[in-house]
Scaffold this motif. Sequence first.
Motif, PDB file in Angstrom:
ATOM      1  N   PHE A  20      26.969  29.406  27.764  1.00  0.00           N
ATOM      2  CA  PHE A  20      27.130  30.862  27.783  1.00  0.00           C
ATOM      3  C   PHE A  20      28.403  31.206  28.558  1.00  0.00           C
ATOM      4  N   THR A  21      29.537  31.066  27.897  1.00  0.00           N
ATOM      5  CA  THR A  21      30.812  31.214  28.594  1.00  0.00           C
ATOM      6  C   THR A  21      31.074  32.644  29.054  1.00  0.00           C
ATOM      7  N   GLY A  22      30.621  33.618  28.293  1.00  0.00           N
ATOM      8  CA  GLY A  22      30.820  35.014  28.687  1.00  0.00           C
ATOM      9  C   GLY A  22      30.059  35.351  29.953  1.00  0.00           C
ATOM     10  N   VAL A  23      28.819  34.918  30.004  1.00  0.00           N
ATOM     11  CA  VAL A  23      28.000  35.150  31.192  1.00  0.00           C
ATOM     12  C   VAL A  23      28.572  34.382  32.378  1.00  0.00           C
ATOM     13  N   ALA A  24      29.028  33.167  32.124  1.00  0.00           N
ATOM     14  CA  ALA A  24      29.600  32.346  33.195  1.00  0.00           C
ATOM     15  C   ALA A  24      30.855  32.996  33.770  1.00  0.00           C
ATOM     16  N   ALA A  25      31.708  33.502  32.907  1.00  0.00           N
ATOM     17  CA  ALA A  25      32.940  34.143  33.378  1.00  0.00           C
ATOM     18  C   ALA A  25      32.629  35.417  34.154  1.00  0.00           C
ATOM     19  N   GLY A  26      31.688  36.189  33.661  1.00  0.00           N
ATOM     20  CA  GLY A  26      31.324  37.428  34.346  1.00  0.00           C
ATOM     21  C   GLY A  26      30.721  37.185  35.710  1.00  0.00           C
ATOM     22  N   SER A  27      29.806  36.250  35.787  1.00  0.00           N
ATOM     23  CA  SER A  27      29.174  35.986  37.077  1.00  0.00           C
ATOM     24  C   SER A  27      30.136  35.299  38.042  1.00  0.00           C
ATOM     25  N   ALA A  28      31.072  34.522  37.528  1.00  0.00           N
ATOM     26  CA  ALA A  28      32.080  33.914  38.401  1.00  0.00           C
ATOM     27  C   ALA A  28      32.997  34.990  38.985  1.00  0.00           C
ATOM     28  N   ALA A  29      33.344  35.975  38.182  1.00  0.00           N
ATOM     29  CA  ALA A  29      34.187  37.065  38.677  1.00  0.00           C
ATOM     30  C   ALA A  29      33.457  37.870  39.751  1.00  0.00           C
ATOM     31  N   ILE A  30      32.186  38.132  39.522  1.00  0.00           N
ATOM     32  CA  ILE A  30      31.397  38.865  40.519  1.00  0.00           C
ATOM     33  C   ILE A  30      31.294  38.052  41.806  1.00  0.00           C
ATOM     34  N   ALA A  31      31.084  36.748  41.677  1.00  0.00           N
ATOM     35  CA  ALA A  31      30.983  35.887  42.860  1.00  0.00           C
ATOM     36  C   ALA A  31      32.284  35.897  43.657  1.00  0.00           C
ATOM     37  N   LYS A  32      33.416  35.881  42.967  1.00  0.00           N
ATOM     38  CA  LYS A  32      34.706  35.915  43.659  1.00  0.00           C
ATOM     39  C   LYS A  32      34.886  37.217  44.430  1.00  0.00           C
ATOM     40  N   VAL A  33      34.550  38.319  43.791  1.00  0.00           N
ATOM     41  CA  VAL A  33      34.697  39.627  44.443  1.00  0.00           C
ATOM     42  C   VAL A  33      33.792  39.720  45.666  1.00  0.00           C
ATOM     43  N   LEU A  34      32.548  39.298  45.526  1.00  0.00           N
ATOM     44  CA  LEU A  34      31.619  39.359  46.651  1.00  0.00           C
ATOM     45  C   LEU A  34      32.066  38.458  47.795  1.00  0.00           C
ATOM     46  N   PHE A  35      32.627  37.305  47.467  1.00  0.00           N
ATOM     47  CA  PHE A  35      33.093  36.403  48.517  1.00  0.00           C
ATOM     48  C   PHE A  35      34.280  36.998  49.263  1.00  0.00           C
ATOM     49  N   VAL A  36      35.184  37.647  48.548  1.00  0.00           N
ATOM     50  CA  VAL A  36      36.330  38.289  49.201  1.00  0.00           C
ATOM     51  C   VAL A  36      35.856  39.431  50.096  1.00  0.00           C
ATOM     52  N   VAL A  37      34.895  40.206  49.619  1.00  0.00           N
ATOM     53  CA  VAL A  37      34.350  41.294  50.436  1.00  0.00           C
ATOM     54  C   VAL A  37      33.700  40.721  51.699  1.00  0.00           C
ATOM     55  N   PHE A  38      32.974  39.613  51.542  1.00  0.00           N
ATOM     56  CA  PHE A  38      32.366  38.960  52.695  1.00  0.00           C
ATOM     57  C   PHE A  38      33.426  38.523  53.701  1.00  0.00           C
ATOM     58  N   LEU A  39      34.494  37.899  53.228  1.00  0.00           N
ATOM     59  CA  LEU A  39      35.544  37.440  54.140  1.00  0.00           C
ATOM     60  C   LEU A  39      36.200  38.598  54.880  1.00  0.00           C
ATOM     61  N   VAL A  40      36.480  39.673  54.167  1.00  0.00           N
ATOM     62  CA  VAL A  40      37.111  40.841  54.797  1.00  0.00           C
ATOM     63  C   VAL A  40      36.194  41.423  55.871  1.00  0.00           C
ATOM     64  N   LEU A  41      34.919  41.570  55.552  1.00  0.00           N
ATOM     65  CA  LEU A  41      33.981  42.118  56.535  1.00  0.00           C
ATOM     66  C   LEU A  41      33.803  41.183  57.726  1.00  0.00           C
ATOM     67  N   ALA A  42      33.774  39.887  57.487  1.00  0.00           N
ATOM     68  CA  ALA A  42      33.619  38.931  58.584  1.00  0.00           C
ATOM     69  C   ALA A  42      34.809  39.004  59.535  1.00  0.00           C
ATOM     70  N   VAL A  43      36.011  39.047  58.985  1.00  0.00           N
ATOM     71  CA  VAL A  43      37.209  39.149  59.830  1.00  0.00           C
ATOM     72  C   VAL A  43      37.219  40.476  60.578  1.00  0.00           C
TER      73      VAL A  43
END
Length: 61
Positions: A20-43
């Motif tokens: 399911f490449t479409g679902v994989a790409a979408g969830s990977a993009a969401i994971a990247k965004v959430l991880f960046v938000v986490f890093l910004v908030l942690a700093v």
Amino acid sequence: MLKYAIIFAIISLIAGALGFTGVAAGSAAIAKVLFVVFLVLAVLFVVLALLGIGAARKAIK
């Protein structure tokens, strides 16, 4: 926040393995965004904690 990023990364890996490449790409993009938000908030929290400790020491003296 980090918990959700890890969950979406796992969903992305499983969806990619099942083809399911479409679902994989979408969830990977969401994971990247959430991880960046986490890093910004942690700093931000670390900086605020350091500034708060410094301000408290100045107020005591």
